[in-house]
Design a protein around this motif. Structure first.
Motif, mmCIF file in Angstrom:
data_model
loop_
_atom_site.group_PDB
_atom_site.id
_atom_site.type_symbol
_atom_site.label_atom_id
_atom_site.label_comp_id
_atom_site.label_asym_id
_atom_site.label_seq_id
_atom_site.Cartn_x
_atom_site.Cartn_y
_atom_site.Cartn_z
ATOM 1 N N THR A 145 9.689 -2.062 8.766
ATOM 2 C CA THR A 145 8.426 -1.378 9.020
ATOM 3 C C THR A 145 8.441 -0.811 10.431
ATOM 4 O O THR A 145 9.292 -1.168 11.256
ATOM 5 C CB THR A 145 7.236 -2.347 8.854
ATOM 6 N N THR A 267 -0.462 -0.884 8.273
ATOM 7 C CA THR A 267 0.473 -0.900 7.146
ATOM 8 C C THR A 267 -0.258 -1.132 5.831
ATOM 9 O O THR A 267 0.029 -0.478 4.813
ATOM 10 C CB THR A 267 1.535 -1.985 7.379
ATOM 11 N N ASP A 268 -1.220 -2.069 5.829
ATOM 12 C CA ASP A 268 -1.995 -2.316 4.611
ATOM 13 C C ASP A 268 -2.830 -1.098 4.222
ATOM 14 O O ASP A 268 -2.965 -0.782 3.027
ATOM 15 C CB ASP A 268 -2.915 -3.523 4.820
ATOM 16 N N PHE A 271 -0.635 1.364 2.582
ATOM 17 C CA PHE A 271 -0.237 0.913 1.248
ATOM 18 C C PHE A 271 -1.342 1.194 0.224
ATOM 19 O O PHE A 271 -1.075 1.742 -0.861
ATOM 20 C CB PHE A 271 0.093 -0.586 1.291
#
Length: 364
Positions: A145, A267-268, A271
């Motif tokens: 990441t 990041t979430d 997503f």
């Protein structure tokens, strides 16, 4: 006459025997049985030797227990001494147990449930946040990441850490010098006192002892001045290393933690934004968006704080250390060159530095 007397006695005995056999039980046997029971209860079982009877058999335990819940049985005595339904009779000497509709437990206040719910919610949020941060740190080390990087700020943080290490080494050496020099001054003082004592006890070497005693006293006096300068220098460097720099590094650690949290929620968010549009995903997306905005605001605030602290720390560090190094150089040079006047002037500057109010927040 003798025959008639014997016949009359036999007839009387026969009538007595006939009358006794007509009774249901023998009174003598009843008395003997009572005596036997009394003797058995007090000193164990004893058989009657005068009128032996067949030994009565003791009741034996049953081979099996028959539990009949749907049939009532007579509470006859069992082999265990209780009733046939059990070993001991169940009997309540004080009647049926008391019952009450009042609860005996301590009533809970209305706020207890709310407090427990809040604690559980905080625990849940902390667990989720810790999991996200741990996952983000692991993925960053594995290269799976991306992370937010500010090259300029990262260079300043690395410089600060290296500077703290070098200043810590200066502080360690300065403390060692101060400790050794303190022992030197104490030794010179003791040596001067010894010379002075011998000057009074040795008339033939009185002048020589007095010269050396005076020299050691002067060295002790100048050494005490230099020792005061060393201690003040150590105190100033200790303030910079263990207070101001440490405070800035503490803010840096908070900034790095906020950066990891910011990247984890970022990041979430990416997503769920790229996931299939379902009702559950949309709900998760909205929740993550709110958390991401909060973490972003916290991250930007801490980054600004770090930049401001590093800027002021660098300016004040240069200002304070330039003065301390100049005074330290003057004191050491004056002591070892024997310039007592310059040493006293340096001590005055150090003393004035202590008494005057500090001109920077590091000196405070």
């Amino acid at each position: 006459g003798h025959f008639e007397t014997q016949t009359g006695a036999e007839l009387q005995t026969w009538h007595t025997f006939t009358r006794m056999t007509s009774l249901t039980s023998n009174p003598m046997e009843d008395i003997e049985n009572m005596e036997g029971e009394y003797m058995e209860g007090s000193s164990g079982h004893r058989r009657n030797r005068s009128n032996p009877e067949p030994e009565q058999t003791r009741p034996q335990p049953p081979r099996s227990l028959d539990f009949q819940s749907d049939k009532e049985t007579d509470p006859s005595q069992s082999w265990t001494g209780g009733f046939t339904q059990g070993c001991t009779p169940q009997f309540q000497p004080f009647g049926a147990p008391a019952t009450s509709s009042i609860s005996l437990t301590t009533p809970s206040s209305p706020g207890d449930g709310l407090g427990k719910t809040t604690k559980l919610e905080n625990m849940k949020n902390w667990t989720i946040s810790t999991y996200k941060c741990s996952r983000q740190s692991l993925y960053e080390k594995m290269g799976k990441t991306s992370k937010t990087v500010d090259p300029e700020l990262e260079d300043q943080i690395d410089t600060l850490r290296n500077t703290q290490k070098k200043y810590s080494e200066i502080l360690r050496l300065a403390r060692a010098l101060s400790s050794h020099f303190y022992n030197l001054v104490q030794t010179q003082n003791s040596l001067g006192e010894c010379f002075s004592d011998l000057a009074h006890k040795s008339p033939e070497l009185q002048q020589e002892f007095l010269y050396n005693a005076e020299a050691q006293r002067n060295l002790t006096k100048n050494g005490q001045h230099l020792l005061a300068s060393l201690n003040f220098f150590v105190s100033s460097v200790n303030t910079i290393v263990n207070k101001t720099m440490e405070d800035s590094l503490l803010t840096v650690k908070q900034y790095e933690t906020a950066r990891v949290e910011y990247d984890a929620y970022r990041t979430d968010l990416e997503f769920y934004a790229a996931a299939k549009e379902t009702e559950a995903n949309q709900m998760k997306l909205s929740e993550t968006q709110v958390s991401f905005n909060n973490k972003k605001a916290e991250f930007e605030k801490l980054r600004s704080d770090v930049q401001i602290k590093l800027k002021f720390l660098d300016e004040n560090r240069v200002k304070v250390m330039s003065k301390q190094l100049l005074l330290f150089h003057t004191a050491v040079s004056a002591y070892f060159s024997g310039n007592q006047v310059a040493l006293e002037e340096s001590i005055k500057q150090f003393a004035g530095k202590v008494k005057t109010p500090a001109t920077s927040w590091i000196e405070q």
